[in-house]
Design a protein around this motif. Sequence first.
Motif, mmCIF file in Angstrom:
data_model
loop_
_atom_site.group_PDB
_atom_site.id
_atom_site.type_symbol
_atom_site.label_atom_id
_atom_site.label_comp_id
_atom_site.label_asym_id
_atom_site.label_seq_id
_atom_site.Cartn_x
_atom_site.Cartn_y
_atom_site.Cartn_z
ATOM 1 N N ASP A 41 65.137 31.727 0.213
ATOM 2 C CA ASP A 41 64.837 32.469 1.439
ATOM 3 C C ASP A 41 64.781 31.513 2.630
ATOM 4 O O ASP A 41 65.324 31.798 3.701
ATOM 5 N N SER A 44 68.284 30.418 3.751
ATOM 6 C CA SER A 44 69.245 31.465 4.110
ATOM 7 C C SER A 44 69.696 31.353 5.567
ATOM 8 O O SER A 44 69.023 30.745 6.408
ATOM 9 N N SER A 46 69.820 33.803 7.584
ATOM 10 C CA SER A 46 68.885 34.610 8.369
ATOM 11 C C SER A 46 67.719 33.765 8.869
ATOM 12 O O SER A 46 67.322 33.853 10.037
ATOM 13 N N SER A 95 66.575 41.187 2.381
ATOM 14 C CA SER A 95 67.291 40.581 1.262
ATOM 15 C C SER A 95 66.539 40.804 -0.049
ATOM 16 O O SER A 95 65.323 41.018 -0.052
ATOM 17 N N ASN A 97 65.713 38.629 -2.251
ATOM 18 C CA ASN A 97 64.699 37.585 -2.420
ATOM 19 C C ASN A 97 63.428 37.908 -1.636
ATOM 20 O O ASN A 97 62.313 37.768 -2.148
ATOM 21 N N ASN A 99 62.464 40.883 -0.575
ATOM 22 C CA ASN A 99 61.848 42.071 -1.164
ATOM 23 C C ASN A 99 61.054 41.726 -2.412
ATOM 24 O O ASN A 99 59.976 42.277 -2.650
ATOM 25 N N ASP A 191 71.302 44.958 -2.735
ATOM 26 C CA ASP A 191 71.968 43.718 -2.314
ATOM 27 C C ASP A 191 73.281 44.051 -1.626
ATOM 28 O O ASP A 191 74.342 43.542 -1.985
ATOM 29 N N TRP A 193 75.665 44.509 2.055
ATOM 30 C CA TRP A 193 75.977 43.571 3.135
ATOM 31 C C TRP A 193 74.926 43.605 4.244
ATOM 32 O O TRP A 193 74.784 42.643 4.999
ATOM 33 N N ASN A 195 71.656 43.863 3.649
ATOM 34 C CA ASN A 195 70.410 43.263 3.145
ATOM 35 C C ASN A 195 70.427 41.758 3.364
ATOM 36 O O ASN A 195 70.709 40.975 2.450
ATOM 37 N N ILE A 196 70.127 41.356 4.589
ATOM 38 C CA ILE A 196 70.273 39.948 4.961
ATOM 39 C C ILE A 196 68.983 39.294 5.457
ATOM 40 O O ILE A 196 68.906 38.064 5.505
ATOM 41 N N ASP A 198 65.582 37.472 5.887
ATOM 42 C CA ASP A 198 64.655 36.653 5.115
ATOM 43 C C ASP A 198 63.239 37.183 5.307
ATOM 44 O O ASP A 198 62.993 38.074 6.134
#
Length: 302
Positions: A41, A44, A46, A95, A97, A99, A191, A193, A195-196, A198
């Motif tokens: 995370d 990432s 994000s 994302s 991770n 979540n 997951d 596109w 869901n990005i 962090d």
Amino acid sequence: MKKDIFEIETHDNRDPNPWLALYLDNSIPINDTTKKVLMLDNDSRSARYLQPLLVFWSKITMFFIHILKFFFPKLFNSSKFLHIILAWGLKRFVSPNANLLIFRHFHVGSEILQFIAGNIKGIDIKTSPLKPKDFKDVKDDLFLNHDLNLFNFVINLNSKLKEKGETISYVKELDTSMISEDQFDHIKFPDKWTNILDLRSAIELFTPFYQLFLTANDFVRASNSLQLDETIAVYVSQILGTPGHLGLVNNKHPMVPRSTYSAAYNLVLHGLAAETLHEVLVNIKKENARDGIVVPKKGQEY
């Protein structure tokens, strides 16, 4: 789950990955899956590019909502609608991770309170565990109930201790039956596109909505609840007879509340504090299992 940053073969002496270093470091007790997804995370795109923008946007938005709430305190108050927005946003924009870290936090926090309640002699405290398994569970005022449970637990526990003249003290034979050694890989999060986001970005994005749709009391209480990390850690240290893990707590001094503008960052620290404390209890449970120690639950005899 991206795993290549955790391979030692990827290490470059001239460009070491800080997240690889923190993942390999074992100075802080923490669940392995949690550690992996937290480092991913942090690594990432994000977190690198969106987070600074969302932090700025969040502070500005909260300032104007603060003014709006001052003049119209009852406008937009709807915990139900807030949690519908949160469930929708978590499912579509956060994302996997992040979540995982969010959902796992409720399980970890519930088990810590259950541990305290189950290891205080002469005091019977009922807890209300929150263990969401899907986004529908979020709609049942999940986040608000998490804060209410924490304050109600502290109030009910200490009122009963005072009433019976008891104190929280060292327990030689610990009941760890409520502590799970869960790697939390049984819930599959979206997951797509979109869901990005962090963890920190998601919290910064949702915090103004939290402020807007909750009453001023609910929002301030939610922010102040983060500093109860120290209180809960002290309870556990009294039961364990060791203060060592208190050094891992960063949200301290609940009698001197912090500004609500720092709530998002403090919430991430709150999650980390809960994870480290929970892992301390997991390790104790594992040690007892290796030693063949079985402790009856409160009110039971073996």
